[in-house]
Each structure stands twice: as C-alpha cells, then as structure tokens.
Design a protein around this motif. Structure first.
Motif, PDB file in Angstrom:
ATOM      1  N   PRO A 275       0.912  -1.179  -0.054  1.00  0.00           N
ATOM      2  CA  PRO A 275       0.070   0.009   0.033  1.00  0.00           C
ATOM      3  C   PRO A 275       1.026   1.289  -0.051  1.00  0.00           C
ATOM      4  O   PRO A 275       2.005   1.085   0.520  1.00  0.00           O
ATOM      5  CB  PRO A 275      -0.828  -0.021   1.508  1.00  0.00           C
ATOM      6  CG  PRO A 275       0.218  -0.775   2.216  1.00  0.00           C
ATOM      7  CD  PRO A 275       0.795  -1.951   1.207  1.00  0.00           C
ATOM      8  N   LYS A 276       0.351   2.411  -0.348  1.00  0.00           N
ATOM      9  CA  LYS A 276       0.964   3.691  -0.425  1.00  0.00           C
ATOM     10  C   LYS A 276       1.097   4.204   1.053  1.00  0.00           C
ATOM     11  O   LYS A 276       0.210   3.966   1.787  1.00  0.00           O
ATOM     12  CB  LYS A 276       0.262   4.580  -1.187  1.00  0.00           C
ATOM     13  CG  LYS A 276       1.115   5.903  -1.592  1.00  0.00           C
ATOM     14  CD  LYS A 276       0.271   6.817  -2.377  1.00  0.00           C
ATOM     15  CE  LYS A 276       1.081   8.170  -2.749  1.00  0.00           C
ATOM     16  NZ  LYS A 276       0.313   9.041  -3.533  1.00  0.00           N
ATOM     17  N   LEU A 277       2.056   4.546   1.412  1.00  0.00           N
ATOM     18  CA  LEU A 277       2.487   5.273   2.786  1.00  0.00           C
ATOM     19  C   LEU A 277       1.820   6.486   2.812  1.00  0.00           C
ATOM     20  O   LEU A 277       2.209   7.395   1.866  1.00  0.00           O
ATOM     21  CB  LEU A 277       4.088   5.063   2.989  1.00  0.00           C
ATOM     22  CG  LEU A 277       4.896   3.764   3.010  1.00  0.00           C
ATOM     23  CD1 LEU A 277       6.134   4.014   3.270  1.00  0.00           C
ATOM     24  CD2 LEU A 277       4.217   2.875   4.480  1.00  0.00           C
ATOM     25  N   THR A 278       1.308   6.550   3.980  1.00  0.00           N
ATOM     26  CA  THR A 278       0.772   8.049   4.476  1.00  0.00           C
ATOM     27  C   THR A 278       1.448   8.381   5.634  1.00  0.00           C
ATOM     28  O   THR A 278       2.580   7.622   6.065  1.00  0.00           O
ATOM     29  CB  THR A 278      -0.672   8.075   4.765  1.00  0.00           C
ATOM     30  OG1 THR A 278      -1.008   7.202   5.940  1.00  0.00           O
ATOM     31  CG2 THR A 278      -1.629   7.361   3.546  1.00  0.00           C
ATOM     32  N   LEU A 279       1.338   9.442   6.311  1.00  0.00           N
ATOM     33  CA  LEU A 279       2.156  10.026   7.193  1.00  0.00           C
ATOM     34  C   LEU A 279       2.039   9.173   8.709  1.00  0.00           C
ATOM     35  O   LEU A 279       2.521   9.070   9.465  1.00  0.00           O
ATOM     36  CB  LEU A 279       1.691  11.506   7.847  1.00  0.00           C
ATOM     37  CG  LEU A 279       2.519  11.973   9.020  1.00  0.00           C
ATOM     38  CD1 LEU A 279       3.198  13.362   8.675  1.00  0.00           C
ATOM     39  CD2 LEU A 279       1.860  12.045  10.243  1.00  0.00           C
ATOM     40  N   LEU A 280       0.496   8.525   8.712  1.00  0.00           N
ATOM     41  CA  LEU A 280       0.290   7.743   9.925  1.00  0.00           C
ATOM     42  C   LEU A 280       0.921   6.836  10.260  1.00  0.00           C
ATOM     43  O   LEU A 280       1.271   6.361  11.342  1.00  0.00           O
ATOM     44  CB  LEU A 280      -1.459   7.593   9.578  1.00  0.00           C
ATOM     45  CG  LEU A 280      -2.285   8.546   9.438  1.00  0.00           C
ATOM     46  CD1 LEU A 280      -4.037   8.029   9.765  1.00  0.00           C
ATOM     47  CD2 LEU A 280      -2.189   9.301  10.778  1.00  0.00           C
ATOM     48  N   SER A 338       5.547  -4.115  11.077  1.00  0.00           N
ATOM     49  CA  SER A 338       6.462  -3.056  10.597  1.00  0.00           C
ATOM     50  C   SER A 338       5.644  -1.911   9.922  1.00  0.00           C
ATOM     51  O   SER A 338       4.492  -1.807  10.015  1.00  0.00           O
ATOM     52  CB  SER A 338       7.015  -3.887   9.238  1.00  0.00           C
ATOM     53  OG  SER A 338       6.112  -3.983   8.285  1.00  0.00           O
ATOM     54  N   LEU A 339       6.533  -0.896   9.363  1.00  0.00           N
ATOM     55  CA  LEU A 339       6.009   0.331   8.816  1.00  0.00           C
ATOM     56  C   LEU A 339       4.798  -0.198   7.527  1.00  0.00           C
ATOM     57  O   LEU A 339       3.860   0.455   7.688  1.00  0.00           O
ATOM     58  CB  LEU A 339       6.879   1.073   8.116  1.00  0.00           C
ATOM     59  CG  LEU A 339       6.525   2.450   7.671  1.00  0.00           C
ATOM     60  CD1 LEU A 339       6.186   3.261   8.693  1.00  0.00           C
ATOM     61  CD2 LEU A 339       7.768   2.867   6.598  1.00  0.00           C
ATOM     62  N   TRP A 340       5.330  -1.193   6.645  1.00  0.00           N
ATOM     63  CA  TRP A 340       4.330  -1.508   5.846  1.00  0.00           C
ATOM     64  C   TRP A 340       3.177  -2.426   6.201  1.00  0.00           C
ATOM     65  O   TRP A 340       2.252  -2.207   5.624  1.00  0.00           O
ATOM     66  CB  TRP A 340       5.197  -2.379   4.803  1.00  0.00           C
ATOM     67  CG  TRP A 340       6.253  -1.659   4.121  1.00  0.00           C
ATOM     68  CD1 TRP A 340       7.418  -1.634   4.571  1.00  0.00           C
ATOM     69  CD2 TRP A 340       6.010  -0.580   2.908  1.00  0.00           C
ATOM     70  NE1 TRP A 340       8.230  -0.791   3.507  1.00  0.00           N
ATOM     71  CE2 TRP A 340       7.350  -0.160   2.567  1.00  0.00           C
ATOM     72  CE3 TRP A 340       4.761  -0.145   2.226  1.00  0.00           C
ATOM     73  CZ2 TRP A 340       7.745   0.597   1.840  1.00  0.00           C
ATOM     74  CZ3 TRP A 340       5.205   0.754   1.339  1.00  0.00           C
ATOM     75  CH2 TRP A 340       6.494   1.269   1.116  1.00  0.00           C
ATOM     76  N   ASP A 341       3.402  -3.044   7.472  1.00  0.00           N
ATOM     77  CA  ASP A 341       2.300  -3.783   7.920  1.00  0.00           C
ATOM     78  C   ASP A 341       1.284  -2.738   8.500  1.00  0.00           C
ATOM     79  O   ASP A 341      -0.023  -2.777   8.405  1.00  0.00           O
ATOM     80  CB  ASP A 341       2.644  -4.612   9.178  1.00  0.00           C
ATOM     81  CG  ASP A 341       3.475  -5.566   8.484  1.00  0.00           C
ATOM     82  OD1 ASP A 341       3.343  -6.341   7.401  1.00  0.00           O
ATOM     83  OD2 ASP A 341       4.294  -6.192   9.339  1.00  0.00           O
ATOM     84  N   CYS A 342       1.638  -1.677   9.096  1.00  0.00           N
ATOM     85  CA  CYS A 342       0.768  -0.791   9.511  1.00  0.00           C
ATOM     86  C   CYS A 342      -0.150  -0.082   8.318  1.00  0.00           C
ATOM     87  O   CYS A 342      -1.256   0.070   8.437  1.00  0.00           O
ATOM     88  CB  CYS A 342       1.428   0.441  10.525  1.00  0.00           C
ATOM     89  SG  CYS A 342       2.186  -0.091  11.887  1.00  0.00           S
TER      90      CYS A 342
END
Length: 452
Positions: A275-280, A338-342
């Motif tokens: 997925p595309k990363l946002t700030l959250l 992880s960041l990507w999991d979030c």
C-alpha cells in the motif's frame, strides 16, 4: 396463507438488545427471500435483517431509534403455506426509547393509537403511477441527471404545516445530496411514504428545478432530526468523555520535511501489492517507541474502580469519517507490526469502515487513538479523548512555512500535533515529554527504525 414472525436476532457476544436504525420496507410491501428488511445496531456494529422467505409485510413493530430486546417480534409477514406465528407472538413487543426519559415503556402500535385515537387502518396497496400520470416504463434517473421525456411533470405540492414526510434514511440522504426538499415530493407507498422510485420520478420530471426555484422563498420550517444509531452512540460517548475526563491539550509544531522526503522515496520504490505510505504509519511507529518510555499513555482508566489498566499491547485506534459518521477502527498490536504492515492494516480498516463491513473486533479494543482530518486538519484542534483511554494524538494539516536556519529563512514543511490527555492520571509535564519524544522521532525519521 400463514403468518411469519421475524424476531430481533441474537447478534452474539452477550448482547441482550439492539437499536432499530433503518426500515427498508413498509406495511403492504411484497418482499422476496433474502431481501433486506431492516438494519439494527449494537455498539458500532450494524446488522441487516433479511426476509426468511417470500411474503407481504403486514406489521412493523418498533420505530426507528427504539431499543428492542433480542427475541422480540419486530416484523410480521403474510406467507404462502404455514408460518411460524404462535398466539403469544401476536402481541406487540415492549420497547424503550433510545433516549430513556423515565416514562413507562409501551409498544409502538399502542403509542400510535393513543396519539391518533383510532385503530390503525389497513395498509393500502401502493400506486406508484398515481403521482406520474401517463408514465411510461423508464429506468430511474440518477441524481443530477437530466429530466427524462418518459415522465410528465409531477406537481410539487407542499405538505401541510407540521406534516413530516415519511422516508427511509437512504432516501433522505439522497434527497439532501441533490438538494430536494422531501416535503415537495409525493409519496406512493402506504401512509404517503416516499420511496426511492418516488424521488427518482420527481427528479426526472423536473421536480429538482421546482425545488430549487423555491429556495429563495421564506422558509419557516423546523426539521426535527431524531438522533439514532451511530450518531446517537457518538453523542453519548462524546458526552461521557467530556463530562468525566478533565482534558489537557498540548500543541507542538513539527518539521516534517525530512519525513516527507523519506516517505516519497519509499513510495516510489515500493514493491507490487504494497500500500501507499501516508504519514500515519510513521506516526504509529514513533508512538510505539515513545510509549515504551511512558507506558502510562497506553492505558484505559476505570474511574469507577480507580484503576488504570496499562496495556502491553499497543492497539491504536484511528478516527475515520464515514458517510454514516465517525468510526474508530483499531490497528491491533502495533508493537509487532512493521511500517508496511501498519499501512496495510490502515488501508484495510479504512475501506471496511467506509463500506460498512468492519467487524465488531475491528472497531473495539483501542488503548490510544490518533485523530486526523487530513488536508482539513486546521492549524490547531482540541481532540476529545476516546473514553476510557487516557490520551489521543491529533494530526493537523501540513503547510510550507518560512523557518529561520542559521542566517536565512528557508521553506520547510511544518505540521502541528494537537494532543489531549486525561489530567487525572497524566501530568502536563509527562504529556509534553511524550509529544517531544514523538517530535524528535518524526523530525529525524531514521531514528524510528533504529533498534535500542
């Protein structure tokens, strides 16, 4: 012919009652097996009630907004062959208002008869073509579409003063979206109830223009909107939070220039299916590290027992605006993600909240909450804590601002965090330390990924 009684279903998890939030049918309607008849809600989970078989609706029990006990009859249908009705189930169920005023509960049928002074009249067969003389079969018009030549204009006759148009919430939402005053729309169903077909016909016949032309006239109407369903639960929870929690709000400015550069690089190189990363997700990872140092932030306060439950698992609720109102889906055990999991969980939960498929587990169990209005986030907000939690982190909008560095002003991407804390258990100093730790991590985002 037989009679089929449909009861309030057992939604599970020990739920003893549910609130009726929407009728999809009216008395006199012919329905097919599995057609949705009504929607009920408990907590923040909405459940649709389907028809168990083909038949005709002959009785609807509760009004929208009433609380009905599990197992109480709410619908009666006339069906071919044998039904399931027994003499004891012919009685109307006793219900209470969603807003309990202390009065004695009564059945909706009894309340209606007491108000009108007469027994309810049998439902008349709906005549959908009565409002559209000489109408030819045509597909319903979409909102905002041009009037169809298949319809002759419908006379937009206002209802009498004080007379409220009957329509389902879905019809009311559609009318609001296209700017139609439902008092001007003729209803074709029983008791002049307005259906979606009536609204389509009114728009297709030029009624939209007629409704718009009336906007410049004086409007002395008062539209009473009953607070039911999710909106009622939001109201109750907000009132509880503000009445029981003494809030302290702390606002800090954060330079997110480096974070935005990193986010752009990661998105540009992300693998297929990610997925595309946002700030959250970055904020969530920063919160995990900050909470390790201040575990009292990741807690729920039982103020009746005077006990603060500090949770090891970090279950971060993310407030999301949907067409039905504010919902808070929960990303569970962020400390293990992880960041990507979030990012993946945030995407899944956001879609589930918007399309109404979020499960009960998706919407419960948070230990701390993030609230963000995205580009509408304003400069400063005063978030309301998600009771019984003790902290909420609010994200404000990002702006390019001139910042003094060394000998000159330089453009930087700046963003405020507006966060609230339960001042009974969190001191102002601790709140400041918590947000300053998050600020340090977001301003130097590489630190988020360095293990202690």
């Amino acid at each position: 012919m037989g009679e089929q009684v449909i009861k309030m279903p057992d939604i599970g998890e020990g739920v003893a009652e549910a609130e009726l939030v929407e009728w999809e049918v009216a008395v006199g309607d012919q329905v097919r097996e599995d057609q949705v008849l009504a929607a009920v809600m408990t907590d923040k989970a909405t459940v649709e009630i389907p028809a168990p078989r083909d038949g005709k609706i002959i009785w609807l029990g509760p009004d929208i907004g009433e609380i009905v006990a599990v197992g109480s009859p709410i619908i009666r249908m006339e069906v071919e062959g044998d039904g399931n009705a027994t003499p004891g189930e012919m009685d109307e169920p006793v219900m209470r208002s969603a807003v309990d005023d202390g009065s004695e509960p009564q059945s909706p049928g009894a309340a209606a008869r007491a108000q009108e002074g007469t027994a309810p009249a049998p439902a008349e067969t709906a005549q959908p073509d009565a409002a559209v003389p000489d109408a030819k079969p045509a597909a319903p018009a979409k909102p905002g579409s041009a009037p169809s030549g298949n319809y002759k204009p419908i006379a937009a006759v206002p209802r009498a003063d004080g007379e409220k148009p009957l329509a389902s919430p879905a019809v009311r939402r559609r009318a609001m979206d296209v700017g139609i005053d439902l008092r001007r729309v003729p209803g074709s169903a029983a008791a002049n109830r307005i259906t979606m077909d009536d609204l389509d016909a009114f728009i297709a016949s030029g009624g939209e223009a007629a409704a718009h032309s009336a906007r410049r006239t004086r409007d002395t109407s008062v539209d009473d909107v009953k607070i039911v369903g999710l909106r009622r639960k939001i109201a109750e929870k907000m009132a509880t939070a503000k009445s029981r929690i003494p809030h302290i709000t702390y606002v800090e400015e954060i330079d997110v220039t480096a974070l935005e550069e990193l986010r752009a690089k990661l998105n540009a190189g992300r693998g297929e299916g990610r997925p595309k990363l946002t700030l959250l997700p970055f904020l969530m990872q920063a919160m995990v590290r900050a909470i390790r140092e201040q575990p009292q932030m990741n807690a729920r306060y039982d103020d009746d027992a005077n006990v603060v439950h500090r949770h090891g698992g970090m279950h971060i609720g993310v407030a999301a605006q949907t067409d039905n109102g504010l919902m808070v889906p929960v990303v569970k055990h962020v400390e293990s993600l992880s960041l990507w999991d979030c990012a993946g969980e945030l995407s899944r939960l956001a879609e589930a909240a918007k399309d109404g498929t979020a499960s009960r587990d998706d919407l419960s169990g948070s230990t701390i909450t993030i609230t963000s209005l995205g580009a509408m986030g304003g400069i400063v907000t005063t978030p309301v804590i998600n009771y019984p939690e003790v902290a909420i982190v609010g994200v404000n909008k990002m702006r390019i601002m001139p910042v003094w560095q060394d000998t000159q002003f330089v453009p930087r991407k700046m963003m405020n965090l507006s966060s609230s804390f339960d001042h009974r258990v969190i001191d102002g100093w601790d709140a400041a330390v918590f947000i300053q730790r998050i600020k340090a991590l977001l301003e130097a985002p590489a630190m988020i990924f360095i293990e202690d």
